[in-house]
Structures are given as structure tokens and as C-alpha cells.
Design an enzyme around this catalytic site. Structure first.
Site, PDB file in Angstrom:
ATOM      1  N   GLU A 164     -15.357  14.481 -27.494  1.00  0.00           N
ATOM      2  CA  GLU A 164     -15.269  14.318 -26.041  1.00  0.00           C
ATOM      3  C   GLU A 164     -15.353  12.844 -25.633  1.00  0.00           C
ATOM      4  O   GLU A 164     -16.440  12.316 -25.397  1.00  0.00           O
ATOM      5  CB  GLU A 164     -16.401  15.102 -25.348  1.00  0.00           C
ATOM      6  CG  GLU A 164     -16.318  15.028 -23.836  1.00  0.00           C
ATOM      7  CD  GLU A 164     -17.498  15.696 -23.117  1.00  0.00           C
ATOM      8  OE1 GLU A 164     -18.504  15.995 -23.771  1.00  0.00           O
ATOM      9  OE2 GLU A 164     -17.400  15.886 -21.903  1.00  0.00           O
ATOM     10  N   LYS A 206     -11.973  17.422 -26.081  1.00  0.00           N
ATOM     11  CA  LYS A 206     -12.463  17.677 -24.717  1.00  0.00           C
ATOM     12  C   LYS A 206     -12.092  16.464 -23.884  1.00  0.00           C
ATOM     13  O   LYS A 206     -12.604  15.357 -24.099  1.00  0.00           O
ATOM     14  CB  LYS A 206     -13.974  17.914 -24.735  1.00  0.00           C
ATOM     15  CG  LYS A 206     -14.545  18.209 -23.350  1.00  0.00           C
ATOM     16  CD  LYS A 206     -15.850  18.983 -23.458  1.00  0.00           C
ATOM     17  CE  LYS A 206     -16.487  19.148 -22.081  1.00  0.00           C
ATOM     18  NZ  LYS A 206     -17.581  20.101 -22.074  1.00  0.00           N
TER      19      LYS A 206
END
Ligand code: 13P
Length: 322
Positions: A164, A206
Site C-alpha cells: 500500500e 492497495k
């Protein structure tokens, strides 16, 4: 690992991020509650025991305290995949005002523990603040190198890593600058990951949506967000990557939901990439739930209704059908 990736990307479902630590303390305070581990556990039970959660949610990201408190068991009984946030939060980078993610030192031992507790996937978040001079190349290199080392360690342990690299909403930057930085960071993430022998088909990206800074005074419509976000991903994500999930990043629940709807709608023909797209929201899925509950047992059903209402909307948006 591929099977876990496919389960997490199940059609019409998405991932619930419930791993916040600092943020959740502030959100408790905002509704007049003092954060305690016991009250946090009650809140997470409220979320996870919501009737039919498994129809909307394929996986949940827990934090260290929650998985050790046994909350993964409720999810497993519902057939929901258990995930765990494994980064150790942020530290100052090289005496600058940039921040870098820490947590690699004891990661190998922790992974063994988390696997024993039922986790099948993990998350590591890095942040990139945009200004005229940031993010610096030094931060990008060091932080992505740590992220790739994390991903490799997780895969070696047989778990699926979520990577992420969050480009922060805070700031007065334009949409164009957000696209430029997001493209640069995500592209470099996969170059560094390849160099470290990470299997790109067994991870999930992500990503943040491409939107202008929250102090820019500019509001962009979902159609523009979807175009710039998908163009960014097309220019930065290699074809081996199978899944991309979006964070909500401080957008209101409605903005994040409408933007997701336009993104998935525009991606229906898969002309930007062959990946599946879904959500992995924390704040946008939980907006209003805490204030409906305020720690009282008699409010649990009402709070679960607020949660279910948002889950339904976000899952429609995940299919471009809102
Ligand atoms: P938000 O959806 O609140 O941005 O949280 C997602 C997340 O998991 C941040 O690491």
C-alpha cells in the site's frame, strides 16, 4: 497464495480494513468515548458479527491486538479471510519532515505467529506527502525498498502481501501532480519488487485514487477521478498483477463510494488493464457506525444497520452498479 488472491477479489465483495491504531483512538474520542482495548474489541465484534457480513466482505485486515484477542475466529466462522497489518507505523525519515514506514526487524518471527493465529494475508502501508519538493527521491527509494523486502518475506512465509503506497490527500496539489507522483511511486514499487524477486502475481496493490489535494480548493467529478486513476494504473502496474484494491484515504464515504463506482464502471471492458478492482476501505466503510453505537449495547443493531447500508452501497459501486 493465488487462491487467496482470487478469494479476496471475489466478484461483488471487497476488503474491510479494521487495523487502524492511532486513527481509531481519535475516532473514539470524536464521539465522546475513551479508547480502551476492551471497548475496541466490543466495537470490532459489532462490526464482524453484523448479519450477512460475508456477503459483502471477502477479507478483513486486523491489527496485532485484535488478532491476539481472537477476533479472527469470528471471521473464519463466516468464511472471511483473515488479514493482518504488519508494518510498525511511521518514523521520521533522515531528519526531514517526511515519514517512512518501519517494522522489518522482527517481521519474520511475527509472520510465523500471525500465520498460526489464522492470517492468510498481510498489509504494509507507506505514505507519500506531496508538496513542491516532496516526496523526495531518497524517501521513495528507501521506503519502496522496505516494502519490497516485506512482500518477499511474506510470500516466503506462504501469505499474500498487500502493498500500500498511499499518496496522501493532504495538501494543495493539483490532480495532475497527484497523477505524476502516483505513477512514479507505483511504477518504481514494481521495479524494485521485481529486483527483489517478489512474485507480482501473488500480491495485491492497495492504491489511492487520483484526486487533487484537500487544500487545493478544487473539486473533481467522479468521471475525472476514474479517468486519471485508471490512466495512472495503466501506466504503472505490470500485467502480472491480478488485483488492485482502493483505500478511501480521508474522502467522505459518499465521495469514495461514487468515485469507486465510476472507476469500476470505466474498467468494465478491462481496456486499462486485466486486473480486478475492488475496495479496501477503513474510514469510508465505518463512517457513522461509531456515532450510532457510542459504546451502548442497546445501540448495536442500529449501528450494524448503518454499517450494512454502507456495505450495500459500496458493493454496488464495486460492480459499477450504483
Ligand atoms: P482508509 O480507507 O481509511 O484510507 O484506510 C485504508 C487503510 O487500510 C489505510 O492503511
Amino acid at each position: 497464495m493465488n487462491e487467496t488472491v482470487q478469494k479476496l477479489l471475489a466478484p461483488s465483495k471487497g476488503i474491510l480494513a479494521a487495523d487502524g491504531t492511532n486513527g481509531i483512538v481519535k475516532r473514539f474520542e470524536a464521539v465522546g468515548l475513551t479508547f480502551t482495548p476492551e471497548l475496541d474489541k466490543k466495537y470490532k465484534e459489532l462490526l464482524f458479527k453484523t448479519n450477512g457480513l460475508e456477503n459483502y466482505i471477502s477479507g478483513v485486515i486486523l491489527n496485532d491486538a485484535n488478532i491476539k484477542a481472537g477476533l479472527g475466529e469470528i471471521l473464519k466462522r463466516k468464511g472471511i479471510e483473515v488479514g493482518i497489518k504488519v508494518d510498525g507505523g511511521l518514523e521520521i525519515f533522515n531528519d526531514t519532515d517526511e515519514q517512512i514506514t518501519k517494522g522489518l526487524e522482527d517481521l519474520a518471527e511475527r509472520l510465523v505467529d500471525y500465520k498460526r493465529l489464522g492470517a492468510v494475508f498481510t498489509k504494509w502501508r507507506a505514505v507519500y506527502k506531496i508538496s513542491d519538493i516532496y516526496p523526495s527521491d531518497g524517501l521513495i527509494e528507501e521506503s519502496l525498498s522496505r516494502m519490497a523486502v516485506y512482500a518477499k518475506m511474506v510470500q516466503d512465509c506462504g501469505l499474500v502481501p498487500i502493498v500500500e503506497p498511499e499518496v496522501l490527500l493532504e495538501g494543495n496539489h493539483t490532480n495532475t501532480r497527484c497523477e505524476e507522483i502516483t505513477t512514479k511511486v507505483v511504477k518504481r514499487l514494481f521495479e524494485v519488487s521485481r529486483e527483489k524477486n517478489v512474485d507480482l502475481s501473488s500480491l495485491i496493490l492497495k492504491a489511492s485514487m487520483v484526486i487533487p489535494g484537500n487544500k487545493s480548493g478544487v473539486i473533481v467529478m467522479p468521471l475525472e477521478v476514474s479517468n486519471s486513476t485508471l490512466r495512472t494504473l495503466q501506466n504503472s502496474v505490470p500485467s502480472e498483477v491480478q488485483g488492485i484494491v482502493f483505500l478511501s484515504g480521508g474522502q467522505t464515504a459518499d465521495s469514495a463510494t461514487f468515485n469507486l463506482n465510476e472507476i469500476t464502471k470505466l474498467n468494465l471492458g478491462k481496456k486499462f488493464g486485466s486486473w480486478d478492482l475492488t475496495f479496501s476501505f477503513e474510514r469510508a466503510l465505518q463512517e457513522g457506525v461509531l456515532s450510532a453505537w457510542v459504546g451502548k449495547d442497546e445501540n448495536i443493531l442500529k449501528a450494524q444497520e448503518v454499517f450494512l447500508d454502507r456495505l450495500q452501497k459500496v458493493c454496488l459501486a464495486r460492480q459499477g452498479e450504483l
